[in-house]
Write an enzyme that holds these catalytic residues in place. Structure first.
Site, PDB file in Angstrom:
ATOM      1  N   GLU A 779       0.877  -1.171   0.000  1.00  0.00           N
ATOM      2  CA  GLU A 779       0.000   0.000   0.000  1.00  0.00           C
ATOM      3  C   GLU A 779       0.906   1.210   0.000  1.00  0.00           C
ATOM      4  O   GLU A 779       1.743   1.360   0.901  1.00  0.00           O
ATOM      5  CB  GLU A 779      -0.890  -0.047   1.250  1.00  0.00           C
ATOM      6  CG  GLU A 779      -2.158   0.758   1.116  1.00  0.00           C
ATOM      7  CD  GLU A 779      -2.148   1.959   1.997  1.00  0.00           C
ATOM      8  OE1 GLU A 779      -1.862   3.053   1.460  1.00  0.00           O
ATOM      9  OE2 GLU A 779      -2.392   1.820   3.210  1.00  0.00           O
ATOM     10  N   CYS A 813      -1.688   8.886   3.796  1.00  0.00           N
ATOM     11  CA  CYS A 813      -1.591   8.600   2.353  1.00  0.00           C
ATOM     12  C   CYS A 813      -2.895   8.925   1.658  1.00  0.00           C
ATOM     13  O   CYS A 813      -2.920   9.188   0.469  1.00  0.00           O
ATOM     14  CB  CYS A 813      -1.116   7.184   2.065  1.00  0.00           C
ATOM     15  SG  CYS A 813      -1.689   5.993   3.217  1.00  0.00           S
TER      16      CYS A 813
END
Ligand SMILES: Cc1cc2nc3c(=O)[nH]c(=O)nc-3n(C[C@H](O)[C@H](O)[C@H](O)COP(=O)(O)OP(=O)(O)OC[C@H]3O[C@@H](n4cnc5c(N)ncnc54)[C@H](O)[C@@H]3O)c2cc1C
Length: 1024
Positions: A779, A813
């Site tokens: 990720e 993020c």
């Protein structure tokens, strides 16, 4: 005389306890006997053909349970604020396509309903000629000209608005009110608006209130209180950060503003009422009010008042507080009793926040019952003038029957509603009085307000909607609330789970904290501050490392937090070897046992919240809000994966031909290397490990270099929960150590969260290995965009942008990096955004009022500053905030781009880029999405629009793994918004999603030929 102690009452006591009290109140047969006949007469007036008010008629015509009703509301909410014709056309087509307006023959002959139906019906008939929205617009424009259609729709909306706003300006409202005077209404004027987002907004609202008080005062006549007009004020309009965590600031800045307005109102001896807002603002509102009314300059004035919501479980306690306040200051207060306008919001927020219970009742009859109990309490308070705001004929009749002297209180209604009800009451009850709450403001602001009122009153639990529906029998409308509840055990709605049980049966919801509950905050802070000093040193679990300890410094102020002894290559190898040894026994442990251990870890996260929050703040620089959210996410991930493991690891029988048995088993793969980032040092670290372990793998965990202490604490907690020591290896170290772990021959899988570049190097290392082919779950980052078109509500946009771009100092993020504003609203939106950004407090995240803490370390700070210096040199800085000099702070910045496609890299900090886009036609929107997609990332994306077709189009073509519509785009909730992207943003499967655990499992089938020993006994034995 000093005022009473600050208000406090249990935030969300059990419904049953309150119901038991309310139901045990003595029954007064004589007074009760008066209720029904009066209620019946009032209801008859409401239901008389001519009796229905505008709202009632509109609701009858366009019920909210119909597509037309919903479409009308959606259109009304946004139409008047759209400045550009092309978007307006899309909006009209979009909404009219939702309902069968062309076939809608209005039953009502009311002008409002007729006109609305005409405008909408006409428009749909024209649009219906072709199929696609764009085609429809083109067709309509060709044949009749869009301007005529737009004009019709605008007119219909203005007409609707005109019935609920008394005037677009206070002077207009005053002259309409005085024309009404003969009808005995009293008035309270309310300045419409969405609440302040910036200091300038707050000043504007203050000026509007002040001017209207002066104007109302000038025309107030000579009657004495309570026969005087008044004004209603919203505290959220007077301060841009009217929120519990900014308490000190609110008291310092807002209280003087409210006092100044109250003094003005006193000068004219007006009624001055503070509206009631959300439950979490109640304590703060009362603190502000306490401070204001204590001011000697208000002595001798009986016009000050506030609204109290009966749906709140604390309503009775608020009344007691106000009564004590009035006593202490030796004067009367006015109290408007309402049921409450934010019920759905309160329920949602309590669920989101993981509260122990709801602050409001969940059955309407409980609210009604409490309303009457509160009314009794108000009527019995000698220094309170009660004002009962309701449109419910039964509630009105009950109060009349219980109250006695009608001059000792008044009723209140909203302008445009309840007129016939109170006409009837005033006609038969001598002395009864009713005040009209009259919204004042431009139609543009009014419609959002109106739609809220319509949705609230159109709900099928609402008296107004039910009364408008002739199918509802009178007996149901007039059933006394105590009869509906019956007994205390029936006080709750059975279909509404408690916030804690929201995700059952899979898992318990994590425990949250209500920031509006000072007791809850105090307990949390006490735990944080009493927590034993954070661990001073982190060390690898396996083997002795030859590396010298490294000091860890807090990003807040560079103070020493502790030290870490990082692993060297030997320690990393030793960790892999130990984990490999531990794997078989752990994998053989029943999955139920593993799941229970991981759930115990979740419980420990919650039990150790003080210590963990202290660490998250000192080592990770997190604000209280962020630290708590992270803690909750960590607990949620553990419980979710435990629940998933129970589903996935149970052996499955598969179908097949007769004579054989087929079974599928899922088991651990071996040793998983877990590499996590510093921005979620607890939640991601723990989440990765929990997934690996609960699936039956051994885990070797490498935290980020910046946050090894919190990681070590998480490891300790997992071991305490029952994870065998060797099955979980803790390996602090830098990227080289991570690379060594990944390259180890015993690796059975890697789960990685971090930069795209690092993920690519993990990927390359795994691909280069000649050993087993192992899965990688990665990720990474994103250049996350939000698109805003001109139908969006800008206040909502600004709230969501601020949170998405600047919360956690932009170090998520998922954070918003690129805001794409439609050019027609860009100037206004930017001005609001900058105004709101100016109100963000950047500083020590341990202080409650801080919204933006530091960035993680010196390197991050230097990188961001270098980037910002370049943008400054290019003249692209639209806004630069202020940040403390000491510590690793970077002020929030807003950077102008020429085009959305100009941002190609992830800037990991509080830096928001803004590009404008032109919306000539719908193709422009699609082109914009393509331009954004060209950056190669695909993590999160946001959209603010009221055009459904646009939502559908983006959902189809979005490059992002997580698309958020009309909300902020961070804070993915485990199991609800599984998190993760594709392309350069990651491999999937999504963390906190139903497929995540599968990647940690290997699958085995076992097939047994059950007919091998001579025949298929089962088949042969099969009965007819
Ligand atoms: C003059 C005036 C001023 C107002 N000022 C304010 C204010 O300052 N702050 C504010 O919040 N509201 C305010 N309101 C709005 C008011 O709260 C609503 O109009 C009112 O709740 C509707 O109540 P009712 O008695 O007319 O209708 P009813 O239909 O009898 O009651 C509807 C109300 O019941 C409650 N309810 C609905 N479903 C449930 C459920 N399942 N469980 C528990 N309760 C439920 C909700 O409060 C809902 O609004 C004001 C209203 C008026 C008339």
């Amino acid at each position: 005389m000093p005022g009473p102690a600050p208000f406090h009452a249990p935030y969300a006591p059990a419904d049953e306890e309150i119901a038991a009290q309310l139901l045990s109140a003595p029954f007064d047969a004589e007074r009760s006997a008066r209720v029904e006949p009066l209620a019946r007469r009032l209801l008859a007036a409401v239901r008389a053909p001519k009796g229905m008010g505008h709202v009632e008629r509109l609701l009858q015509e366009y019920s909210l349970s119909t597509r037309e009703g919903l479409a009308l509301m959606a259109l009304a909410e946004s139409l008047l604020r759209v400045p550009d014709d092309s978007t307006l056309d899309l909006l009209i087509v979009d909404k009219l396509a939702l309902g069968a307006f062309d076939r809608h023959a209005p039953a009502s002959d009311a002008l409002l309903v007729q006109a609305t139906a005409f405008a909408l019906g006409l428009s749909t008939k024209i649009f219906a000629a072709e199929e696609t929205p764009r085609g429809l617009v083109a067709q309509a424009a060709r044949r009749l000209g869009m301007p005529a259609l737009r004009g019709a729709a605008r007119q219909a909306m203005k007409l609707m608005g005109g019935h609920f706003v008394l005037g677009e300006t206070i002077d207009e409202a005053l002259s309409r009110a005085s024309a009404d005077d003969a009808r005995r209404w009293r008035y309270s004027f309310d300045m419409l608006g969405e609440g302040a987002r910036s200091g300038a907004d707050a000043e504007r609202y203050f000026a509007a209130y002040a001017a209207s008080i002066a104007a109302i005062g000038a025309k107030a006549g000579s009657r004495a209180l309570p026969e005087r007009p008044g004004v209603s004020v919203k505290l959220s309009a007077l301060h841009p950060r009217f929120e519990p965590l900014s308490r000190e600031r609110v008291l310092r800045e807002l209280a003087p503003r409210l006092l100044a307005l109250a003094r003005l109102a006193k000068r004219h001896d007006l009624v001055f009422t503070v509206d009631a807002e959300e439950a979490d603002r109640l304590e703060l509102s009362l603190d502000v009010i306490d401070a204001v009314v204590a001011d000697p300059s208000l002595a001798g004035w009986d016009g000050f008042g506030l609204a109290i919501q009966a749906y709140q479980k604390r309503a009775a306690a608020v009344i007691d507080h106000v009564a004590a306040l009035a006593e202490a200051h030796g004067r009367r207060f006015m109290v408007r009793l309402v049921k409450g306008a934010y019920w759905d919001t309160e329920i949602k927020r309590a669920q989101e926040r993981g509260l122990a219970d709801y602050p409001v009742f969940t059955r309407k009859a409980m609210t009604d019952l409490n309303y009457i109990a509160c009314a009794d309490r108000l009527l019995a308070a000698p220094r309170i003038f009660p004002q009962f705001a309701t449109h419910n004929a039964l509630t009105v009749a009950t109060i009349v029957a219980r109250a006695g002297d009608a001059s000792a209180y008044e009723f209140q209604r909203l302008h445009g509603m309840g007129e016939e009800l109170f006409e009837a009451l005033l006609a038969e009850e001598t002395g009864a009085r009713c005040r009209v709450y009259a919204p004042v403001g431009p139609h543009r602001d009014l419609l959002a307000y109106l739609v809220r009122r319509l949705i609230e009153n159109g709900a099928n639990s609402s008296f107004v909607a039910r009364a408008a529906d002739v199918a509802t029998p009178e007996s149901e409308l007039l059933a006394p609330p105590c009869a509906i509840i019956g007994e205390a055990s029936r006080a709750r709605h059975t279909r509404l789970p408690s916030p804690a049980d929201l995700y059952r049966p899979l898992r318990a919801n994590s425990r949250g904290v209500e920031f509006g509950d000072r007791e809850a905050i105090a307990a949390l802070l006490a735990e944080r501050d009493a927590a034993p000093a954070p661990i001073a040193a982190a060390t690898p679990s396996a083997g002795h490392s030859g590396v010298a300890p490294r000091e860890l410094r807090s990003p807040i102020d560079d103070s020493r937090v502790g030290s870490v002894t990082e692993a060297d290559a030997d320690a990393a190898r030793a960790a892999m070897a130990a984990a490999s040894r531990a794997f078989p026994a752990w994998e053989a442990t029943p999955f139920e046992t593993r799941a229970t251990i991981i759930e115990r870890a979740a419980d420990l996260v919650e039990a150790r919240r003080g210590r963990l929050i202290a660490l998250l703040q000192e080592e990770g620089g997190k604000t209280l809000d962020d630290a708590l959210a992270e803690l909750r996410e960590a607990a949620d991930l553990c419980r979710y994966y435990a629940g998933q493991a129970r589903l996935l690891c149970a052996e499955e029988t598969l179908s097949g031909p007769t004579g054989e048995a087929n079974r599928l088993r899922r088991r651990g793969r071996g040793v998983f290397v877990c590499i996590s980032p510093w921005n979620f040092p607890l939640a991601i670290f723990l989440g990765q490990i929990a997934a690996a372990l609960v699936a039956g793998n051994a885990a070797v965990a490498k935290p980020a270099e910046q946050t090894p202490l919190i990681a070590q604490e998480a490891v300790a907690l997992l071991l305490e929960a029952g994870v065998p020591r060797e099955a979980l290896q803790y390996v602090p170290g830098d990227g080289a150590i991570g690379a060594a772990l990944v390259a180890h021959p015993q690796v059975a899988g890697v789960v990685f969260t971090g930069s795209t570049a690092a993920a690519q190097s993990v990927h390359r290392a795994l691909a280069a290995s000649d050993g087993p082919i192992v899965p990688l779950v990665a990720e990474t980052g994103g250049v996350n965009a939000m698109i805003v078109d001109s139908t969006a509500l800008l206040e909502q946009v600004v709230d969501d942008v601020l949170v998405s771009a600047f919360r956690s100092a932009g170090q998520r993020c998922s954070a918003l990096r690129l805001l794409c504003l439609q050019e027609d609203i860009a100037e206004t939106a930017l001005a609001m955004l900058i105004g709101a950004a100016q109100e963000l407090r950047v500083g020590d995240p341990r202080a409650l009022a801080t919204q933006v803490g530091p960035v993680i370390d010196h390197a991050a700070q230097a990188r961001l500053e270098e980037y910002l210096a370049l943008r400054r040199a290019e003249g692209r800085v639209l806004y630069a905030g202020a940040a403390p000099q000491r510590g690793r702070f970077v002020a929030p910045h807003i950077i102008r781009l020429d085009r959305a496609g100009d941002l190609r890299e992830e800037i990991f900090g509080p830096v928001l880029h803004v590009a404008r886009w032109r919306a000539g036609d719908d193709k422009d929107f699609l082109r914009l999405v393509e331009e954004i997609a060209a950056n190669g990332f695909g993590l999160t994306m946001g959209l603010h629009t009221r055009i459904e077709a646009r939502i559908r189009a983006l959902a189809e073509m979005t490059p992002a793994g997580n698309l958020y519509v009309n909300r902020n785009m961070i804070g993915a909730v485990v199991g609800s918004q599984p998190f993760g992207g594709s392309r350069m943003s990651g491999t999937g499967p999504k963390a906190g999603g139903p497929d995540y655990l599968r990647r940690f499992l290997r699958e085995e089938t076992v097939t047994i030929n059950t007919a091998s020993f001579g025949g298929d006994a089962h088949l042969l034995a099969m009965k007819e």
